[in-house]
Design an enzyme around this catalytic site. Structure first.
Site, mmCIF file in Angstrom:
data_model
loop_
_atom_site.group_PDB
_atom_site.id
_atom_site.type_symbol
_atom_site.label_atom_id
_atom_site.label_comp_id
_atom_site.label_asym_id
_atom_site.label_seq_id
_atom_site.Cartn_x
_atom_site.Cartn_y
_atom_site.Cartn_z
ATOM 1 C CG ASP A 162 10.873 149.073 12.282
ATOM 2 O OD1 ASP A 162 10.304 149.916 11.571
ATOM 3 O OD2 ASP A 162 10.620 148.921 13.498
ATOM 4 C CB CYS A 172 -5.013 165.739 13.169
ATOM 5 S SG CYS A 172 -4.858 164.746 14.681
ATOM 6 C CG ASP A 215 26.064 155.334 10.638
ATOM 7 O OD1 ASP A 215 24.990 155.107 10.044
ATOM 8 O OD2 ASP A 215 26.670 156.424 10.554
ATOM 9 C CB CYS A 233 7.535 155.094 9.577
ATOM 10 S SG CYS A 233 9.260 155.618 9.527
#
Length: 441
Positions: free
Chosen positions: A372, A90, A351, A398
């Site tokens: 994604d 964290c 790929d 992300c």
């Protein structure tokens, strides 16, 4: 033989600086100015005055280690974890959780302005997570500490390969509360267990699984000590050697269930699933809401994994083509379609960093593109796709840097960002998950 002279790096002169923090970057670091350069200070918050020690001095930026907060931010709070600042898991426990989301949104906004020259983003309400015990999966490191002359079980220290022994991790599922102490005790007690390199934890509807990865053969007697402890904790154990194969035939098949969509997703313990179940369910619901499919669309879902988005969207579209580079994930996606009696979703292993013009799944008669990707982003495939064929693009990211970079490509192809929103998949960390909706102009 000619010898090439390399000048030795001069040791960095230790300097203690007084800095005014004016912003935070996408990694959760404080940003200040020093010698007309950007200076990043881990642990410092916006609007704080701090002292810090210079640890890196590059041509275009420098980095410093926080020493003292002179004027603290109103959003500064006491970290709840005893291992904070020692463990690298964290980075933002010192920042109030709602302000964590606000700072992450500000960081994404800045990156879009820098890379895509886009501003005035239409930010939607963020998808929030419970602040603790949100991780249903995690990777635990195991390493011998020469100084302490013992094996340590825990997480790696910040910017280091060293492992910190962890007593308790409050962002991890409660099912694994005792995993650190139990394994550290057993591994140090039996030398035959010293070849264990790490543990992969996964909580799901089928049970609480632990994959024990090891570099040398472990005798059955030593394994029995682990199994006995695991039975007492109701953990399901499997062992993995240096191969990529995880033997799980003796275990129930892991799965998670999406109540809102009445979908069951089975997966292998080596497959990727979203770490935060609560945010994953909210993210999928938001994707359906934003895309507003009418039932006649043909969807291309790239980086589809085990079908997390594909099967949800197949309930609302005419057809879905899912593409993924990991063969085992494609097999699970196909199996999940069959399990859920979904016949309009088809999956291909490919790929996506390679040329797509001859790919079997490549089709110019598609309406909706869903992306994604991993942290490396989707540039390789975006530069090849005839993007103008799509009416809508949904990008689930992300990594905000690659999202902003790839958004420039999408924007140049004639799309505008109509909605964007944060998903706080990893509270108290610097990780930023974002969903962006692009519509053709």
């Amino acid at each position: 033989m000619a010898q090439i002279f390399k000048a030795k790096k001069k040791p960095l002169k230790q300097q203690t600086l007084t800095l005014n923090i004016t912003a935070m970057d996408h990694q959760g670091r404080g940003v200040a100015k020093h010698n007309n350069k950007v200076c990043f200070v881990s642990g410092a918050l916006m609007n704080e005055k701090v002292t810090a020690t210079l640890i890196e001095d590059k041509a275009k930026y420098s980095s410093a280690k926080l020493v003292k907060v002179i004027n603290p931010s109103d959003a500064r709070t006491q970290p709840f974890c005893q291992h904070y600042n020692h463990c690298g898991g964290c980075q933002l426990q010192h920042l109030e959780i709602n302000q964590q989301v606000a700072e992450k949104q500000n960081a994404v906004t800045q990156l879009f302005q820098k890379f895509a020259k886009l501003s005035d983003l239409n930010w939607q309400a963020p998808l929030l997570s419970k602040p603790t015990h949100y991780r249903r999966s995690a990777r635990i490191a195991v390493m011998y500490d020469k100084a302490a002359k013992k094996m340590r079980v825990g997480y790696r220290a910040p910017s280091s390969k060293n492992v910190i022994s962890i007593e308790q991790c409050d962002v991890l599922s409660k099912a694994f509360t005792n995993v650190f102490s139990i394994f550290e005790t057993l591994i140090n007690q039996y030398k035959a267990l010293h070849s264990i390199s790490h543990l992969q934890l996964c909580q799901n509807e089928a049970g609480n699984f632990i994959v024990i990865r090891h570099t040398k053969a472990i005798p059955d007697e030593a394994k029995s000590y682990i199994q006995e402890a695991a039975n007492a904790q109701q953990w399901l154990i499997t062992w993995q050697d240096n191969s990529d194969v995880i033997e799980q035939a003796h275990l129930p098949t892991p799965y998670y269930f999406l109540e809102k969509f009445n979908l069951k997703f089975e997966f292998g313990l080596g497959n990727f699933i979203q770490v935060n179940d609560e945010v994953n369910q909210a993210m999928l619901a938001q994707s359906v809401n934003w895309l507003n499919l009418q039932g006649n669309e043909q969807v291309l879902d790239l980086f589809c994994g085990i079908g997390n988005f594909s099967l949800v969207l197949a309930q609302h579209a005419k057809s879905v083509i899912g593409v993924e580079g990991v063969a085992s994930a494609v097999a699970m996606a196909t199996q999940n379609a069959q399990t859920n009696s979904i016949t309009n979703a088809h999956f291909h292993c490919f790929d996506l960093t390679q040329k797509i013009e001859t790919a079997q799944w490549f089709n110019k008669a598609l309406d909706v593109l869903v992306l994604d990707p991993s942290r490396t982003g989707a540039m390789a495939v975006l530069e090849q796709l005839p993007l103008k064929q799509f009416k809508t693009i949904l990008y689930v990211s992300c990594d905000p840097v690659t999202l902003a970079r790839d958004s420039a490509i999408i924007s140049q192809a004639g799309f505008e960002v109509t909605k964007i929103g944060l998903m706080n998949m990893f509270p108290h960390t610097g990780h930023i998950e974002t969903m962006a909706l692009f519509q053709r102009r």
